[in-house]
Motif scaffolding. Structure first.
Motif, PDB file in Angstrom:
ATOM      1  N   LYS A 141      24.233 -59.736   2.903  1.00 10.82           N
ATOM      2  CA  LYS A 141      23.233 -59.299   1.750  1.00 10.82           C
ATOM      3  C   LYS A 141      21.855 -59.608   1.888  1.00 10.82           C
ATOM      4  N   TYR A 159      18.537 -58.705  -0.201  1.00 15.14           N
ATOM      5  CA  TYR A 159      17.749 -58.236  -1.351  1.00 15.14           C
ATOM      6  C   TYR A 159      16.704 -57.416  -0.971  1.00 15.14           C
ATOM      7  N   ALA A 160      16.172 -56.718  -2.089  1.00 16.71           N
ATOM      8  CA  ALA A 160      15.353 -55.666  -1.848  1.00 16.71           C
ATOM      9  C   ALA A 160      14.114 -56.292  -1.367  1.00 16.71           C
ATOM     10  N   ASN A 161      13.859 -57.642  -1.703  1.00 19.74           N
ATOM     11  CA  ASN A 161      12.478 -58.220  -1.296  1.00 19.74           C
ATOM     12  C   ASN A 161      12.763 -58.575   0.156  1.00 19.74           C
ATOM     13  N   VAL A 171      26.993 -56.527  -7.463  1.00 21.87           N
ATOM     14  CA  VAL A 171      26.062 -56.673  -6.250  1.00 21.87           C
ATOM     15  C   VAL A 171      26.377 -55.815  -5.258  1.00 21.87           C
TER      16      VAL A 171
HETATM   17  P1  ADP Z   1      19.780 -55.387  -5.322  1.00 18.87           P
HETATM   18  O1  ADP Z   1      19.167 -55.521  -3.712  1.00 18.87           O
HETATM   19  O2  ADP Z   1      21.151 -55.845  -5.406  1.00 18.87           O
HETATM   20  O3  ADP Z   1      19.523 -54.035  -5.927  1.00 18.87           O
HETATM   21  P2  ADP Z   1      17.074 -56.301  -6.136  1.00 18.87           P
HETATM   22  O4  ADP Z   1      16.529 -56.919  -5.080  1.00 18.87           O
HETATM   23  O5  ADP Z   1      16.695 -55.088  -6.578  1.00 18.87           O
HETATM   24  O6  ADP Z   1      18.877 -56.585  -5.908  1.00 18.87           O
HETATM   25  O7  ADP Z   1      16.963 -57.717  -7.316  1.00 18.87           O
HETATM   26  C1  ADP Z   1      17.513 -57.406  -8.427  1.00 18.87           C
HETATM   27  C2  ADP Z   1      16.808 -58.175  -9.542  1.00 18.87           C
HETATM   28  O8  ADP Z   1      16.543 -59.585  -9.171  1.00 18.87           O
HETATM   29  C3  ADP Z   1      15.248 -57.848  -9.643  1.00 18.87           C
HETATM   30  O9  ADP Z   1      14.846 -57.430 -10.911  1.00 18.87           O
HETATM   31  C4  ADP Z   1      14.682 -58.919  -8.810  1.00 18.87           C
HETATM   32  O10 ADP Z   1      13.324 -58.900  -9.364  1.00 18.87           O
HETATM   33  C5  ADP Z   1      15.509 -59.970  -9.475  1.00 18.87           C
HETATM   34  N1  ADP Z   1      15.046 -61.253  -8.456  1.00 18.87           N
HETATM   35  C6  ADP Z   1      14.141 -61.287  -7.346  1.00 18.87           C
HETATM   36  N2  ADP Z   1      14.427 -62.474  -6.587  1.00 18.87           N
HETATM   37  C7  ADP Z   1      15.279 -62.898  -7.304  1.00 18.87           C
HETATM   38  C8  ADP Z   1      15.694 -64.459  -7.141  1.00 18.87           C
HETATM   39  N3  ADP Z   1      15.181 -65.393  -5.965  1.00 18.87           N
HETATM   40  N4  ADP Z   1      16.849 -64.855  -7.595  1.00 18.87           N
HETATM   41  C9  ADP Z   1      17.118 -64.117  -8.848  1.00 18.87           C
HETATM   42  N5  ADP Z   1      16.764 -62.771  -8.992  1.00 18.87           N
HETATM   43  C10 ADP Z   1      15.803 -62.437  -8.316  1.00 18.87           C
END
Ligand code: ADP
Ligand code: ADP
Length: 226
Positions: free
Chosen positions: A11, A13-15, A54
């Motif tokens: 996984k 995440y988007a960031n 997720v």
């Molecule tokens: P996905 O990739 O599953 O679509 P995202 O990366 O879009 O998930 O994130 C979903 C939400 O969780 C966003 O609103 C994001 O800002 C928030 N988020 C970001 N960083 C963290 C973190 N470290 N822990 C929990 N939630 C976070």
């Protein structure tokens, strides 16, 4: 088939944060299994993928042989999930919350009522059946989450940190409840960051850290290595 099977699951995440780095995990039917790891290890991400909340980046995950993406409906029929946060409607009544959940799984009204009333009794919530959820104590809310997760009689129950922040008395009664459920044949998988909890309850254990499974072994074997 294993109750739970995960292969090369990752996984990002988007960031750009890589929360799971291709983990493998297999949990046999009837097992009582702990996914042990510190905060931020990737436990909730793993459970999120299994419960369909997720989106995985790569790899595979299945429940009772059903892929959680390709066969999501059938995978969900066999799975109950108890997340950490209370996510029921606080203004709904206890019994209604559980019965409504049964409807999502296509139970008949009679089956839904029967399963619900049984679980409310088992979990000491019967006296609160017509009370709005917001009026319950924290411990009662946790038990409500468990009742709701079990109403469709899943073969596999996953609990995310079920006893975090729970007082010793409720912790004991939840442990007993989980043990009874396991003895009756339900596979139980819980996440925890308490080694003690994993040690007391679980037959098998995997340790996750920084998105990697660092060890998968029996609880007893693990303890002799510490
Ligand atoms: P996905 O990739 O599953 O679509 P995202 O990366 O879009 O998930 O994130 C979903 C939400 O969780 C966003 O609103 C994001 O800002 C928030 N988020 C970001 N960083 C963290 C973190 N470290 N822990 C929990 N939630 C976070
Ligand atoms: P655990 O349940 O073991 O505490 P999580 O699966 O919640 O771990 O989180 C694993 C890592 O992924 C953490 O570093 C967390 O900050 C990060 N994370 C969780 N959700 C998101 C998100 N939506 N976006 C970015 N990073 C996230």
């Amino acid at each position: 088939v294993p109750a739970l099977e995960v292969k090369g699951l990752s996984k990002v995440y988007a960031n750009g944060f890589e929360a799971l780095k291709g983990i493998d995990l297999s949990v046999g039917q009837g097992d009582f299994f702990a996914l042990l790891g510190p905060n931020g290890a990737g436990k909730s991400t793993t459970l999120g993928i299994l419960s369909g909340l997720v989106q995985k980046t790569a790899g595979q995950a299945s429940i009772m042989g059903f892929d959680v993406n390709r066969d999501a409906f059938r995978a969900k029929q066999h799975l109950g999930v108890v997340p950490q946060e209370f996510n029921f409607n606080q203004f709904e009544k206890v019994r209604d919350i559980v019965i409504t959940q049964a409807g999502f799984f296509g139970l008949t009204a009679a089956q839904a009522a029967e399963n619900t009333d049984y679980l409310l009794q088992q979990l000491d919530l019967w006296d609160k059946r017509d009370t709005q959820a917001r009026m319950l104590s924290g411990g009662m809310k946790r038990r409500l989450m468990i009742a709701r997760a079990l109403v469709h009689k899943p073969k596999v129950l996953i609990l995310d940190e079920p006893t975090a922040g729970v007082d010793i008395e409720l912790r004991r009664s939840m442990w007993e409840f989980m043990q009874r459920l396991n003895e009756q044949g339900t596979t139980i998988i819980l996440t925890t960051h308490y080694l003690e909890e994993a040690e007391q309850l679980c037959r098998n254990i995997a340790i996750i850290n920084h998105g990697e499974i660092v060890q998968a072994t029996s609880t007893r074997e693990l303890l002799t290595q510490l």
